[in-house]
Design a protein around this motif. Structure first.
Motif, PDB file in Angstrom:
ATOM      1  N   GLU A  25       0.790  -1.179   0.165  1.00  0.00           N
ATOM      2  CA  GLU A  25      -0.158  -0.003   0.008  1.00  0.00           C
ATOM      3  C   GLU A  25       0.838   1.309  -0.172  1.00  0.00           C
ATOM      4  OE1 GLU A  25      -4.136  -1.458   2.168  1.00  0.00           O
ATOM      5  OE2 GLU A  25      -2.034  -0.980   3.556  1.00  0.00           O
ATOM      6  N   VAL A  26       1.898   1.471   0.660  1.00  0.00           N
ATOM      7  CA  VAL A  26       2.867   2.191   0.572  1.00  0.00           C
ATOM      8  C   VAL A  26       3.424   2.682  -0.731  1.00  0.00           C
ATOM      9  CG1 VAL A  26       5.023   3.056   1.321  1.00  0.00           C
ATOM     10  CG2 VAL A  26       3.320   2.225   3.211  1.00  0.00           C
ATOM     11  N   GLY A  27       3.741   1.372  -1.353  1.00  0.00           N
ATOM     12  CA  GLY A  27       4.331   1.582  -2.712  1.00  0.00           C
ATOM     13  C   GLY A  27       3.429   2.067  -3.591  1.00  0.00           C
ATOM     14  N   LEU A  28       2.118   1.700  -3.637  1.00  0.00           N
ATOM     15  CA  LEU A  28       1.218   2.183  -4.519  1.00  0.00           C
ATOM     16  C   LEU A  28       0.947   3.548  -4.399  1.00  0.00           C
ATOM     17  CD1 LEU A  28      -1.012   1.409  -6.413  1.00  0.00           C
ATOM     18  CD2 LEU A  28      -2.520   0.964  -4.555  1.00  0.00           C
ATOM     19  N   HIS A  29       0.567   3.881  -2.856  1.00  0.00           N
ATOM     20  CA  HIS A  29       0.759   5.173  -2.586  1.00  0.00           C
ATOM     21  C   HIS A  29       1.897   6.173  -3.260  1.00  0.00           C
ATOM     22  CE1 HIS A  29      -0.878   8.858  -0.476  1.00  0.00           C
ATOM     23  NE2 HIS A  29       0.674   8.840  -0.015  1.00  0.00           N
TER      24      HIS A  29
END
Length: 415
Positions: A178-182
């Motif tokens: 989720e951090v990478g996608l954000h």
């Protein structure tokens, strides 16, 4: 937003004008004079209703500062330096933030989240005083480009890092995926927002030769790109940077008329002057409200760690390019290190910290202390450092936006 007071604003601009005259004659950085003037104003029995808030910095003062710098950056030299710049603003910012985070956690006892917030926000640099010294003393174009571009990208990355930490602070999902996608959506969304606003409006500007209309359209581009990106929770700084690069390169090549270009540049130089004047005057006013003596140990530690973090961000990263065509002279490295001043964005992020952070009030005070150190100590000594390193050149060799001069420099062998 705060209620607008024309009388108060007129008074601030009058003070800013006097400071500009005085600092020019005394050969001192303009930003330093403004902070001193702000402190003096706060000592008077006169209330200043305008205060430094995240909304004032983000949505009123920051877009013109980013846009004015971006429209003067030539694309081809910028693209050539991009691998080095990306390394500085990714690995460099991470290293700088990590040094400060670990140091403040272990040595000051701050929570990991509070220390991480501070590490990220204090990694955001604001070289206003340095660029002002460049314009007065005239340094080589490549050094000017590296300092200006690295700061703009650095601010964008720091803002993105701050947004990611907010996910943890608010209890939102924050797995690695989720951090990478954000991260990807934030950066790509910012770039798309900047292009989505700049391209159609620049095409409209090409339908007229009225320089007043062209100036108005660039105002819409600067603020529109920032607001659009922030609406979708993307980086407004990166969006306005993208828009500024489009206007300064594609726009000036044909869409904006020959008579409109100097009008646009002069307009934005003035708007940046106004924004900087308000920012640094209000920093001075706010400094008097900070109980820095109560956190003097933490402030001294944070200042030392921020300098150490900046050194780790600059020297090792640039060493990786030592045997490439992007190798940077040691003199440039020293200027990039010492010229990593902190300013408006760092304070805006500090003031925007969520109330759930236990060290929030302390972080805000310490951030103001670090900013004060960078403005007064680093800002005042930068002209001396430039002189000491022998980086002054003739005026005609210092214009950042002179594309013909860049081409001539590329043909000349490096000294």
């Amino acid at each position: 937003m705060q209620e607008f007071d024309f009388t108060m604003m007129g008074g601030l601009l009058f003070v800013a004008s006097l400071v500009a005259i005085a600092t020019h004659r005394l050969k001192l950085p303009y930003s330093v004079g403004l902070v001193v003037a702000g402190v003096a104003i706060a000592m008077l029995p006169v209330a200043v209703p305008l205060t430094l808030t995240p909304d004032l910095i983000f949505f009123v003062l920051l877009p013109p500062l980013v846009f004015e710098a971006a429209i003067q950056i030539p694309w081809k030299p910028f693209r050539r330096e991009l691998p080095l710049l990306i390394a500085l603003v990714t690995f460099g910012v991470l290293l700088a933030a990590a040094v400060v985070t670990v140091g403040m956690h272990w040595l000051s006892g701050w929570s990991w989240l509070g220390a991480a917030f501070f590490g990220v926000l204090i990694a955001a640099t604001d070289p206003v005083a340095v660029i002002a010294a460049f314009k007065t003393m005239h340094v080589e174009r490549r050094l000017h480009l590296l300092v200006e571009s690295e700061s703009l990208l650095n601010d964008g990355v720091a803002a993105v890092g701050f947004a990611i930490l907010m996910m943890f602070a608010t209890g939102a999902g924050a797995s690695a995926g989720e951090v990478g996608l954000h991260l990807v959506t934030n950066i790509s969304g910012a770039i798309l927002s900047g292009a989505a606003v700049a391209v159609p409006l620049i095409l409209i500007a090409g339908r007229t030769s009225d320089r007043l209309v062209e100036v108005t359209i660039t105002m819409l581009i600067a603020y529109g790109s920032f607001i659009l990106a922030e609406h979708f929770h993307c980086s407004g700084v990166l969006a306005t940077l993208t828009a500024g690069l489009i206007v300064g390169n594609y726009g000036f090549l044909g869409s904006i008329s020959d008579s409109g270009r100097p009008a646009v540049l002069n307009h934005w130089e003035y708007v940046a002057f106004l924004a900087n004047s308000v920012v640094f005057l209000l920093i001075g006013v706010r400094e008097t409200q900070m109980h820095i003596l109560a956190v003097v140990e933490a402030a001294a530690l944070a200042t030392g760690l921020s300098l150490l973090g900046r050194a780790v961000a600059v020297y090792p990263v640039m060493a990786a390019f030592a045997k490439t065509r992007l190798a940077v002279p040691w003199k440039y490295k020293h200027v990039l290190f010492w010229g990593g001043l902190r300013g408006a964005l760092a304070l805006a992020l500090a003031l925007a910290l969520p109330a759930s952070i236990p060290e929030r009030s302390t972080i805000i005070t310490v951030a103001f202390a670090v900013v004060a150190f960078s403005i007064f100590v680093q800002g005042l000594t930068m002209p001396w450092l430039i002189e000491k390193l022998g980086l002054r050149v003739k005026e005609e060799k210092s214009h950042l936006g002179d594309l013909k001069a860049w081409r001539r420099d590329e043909k000349e062998p490096e000294a």
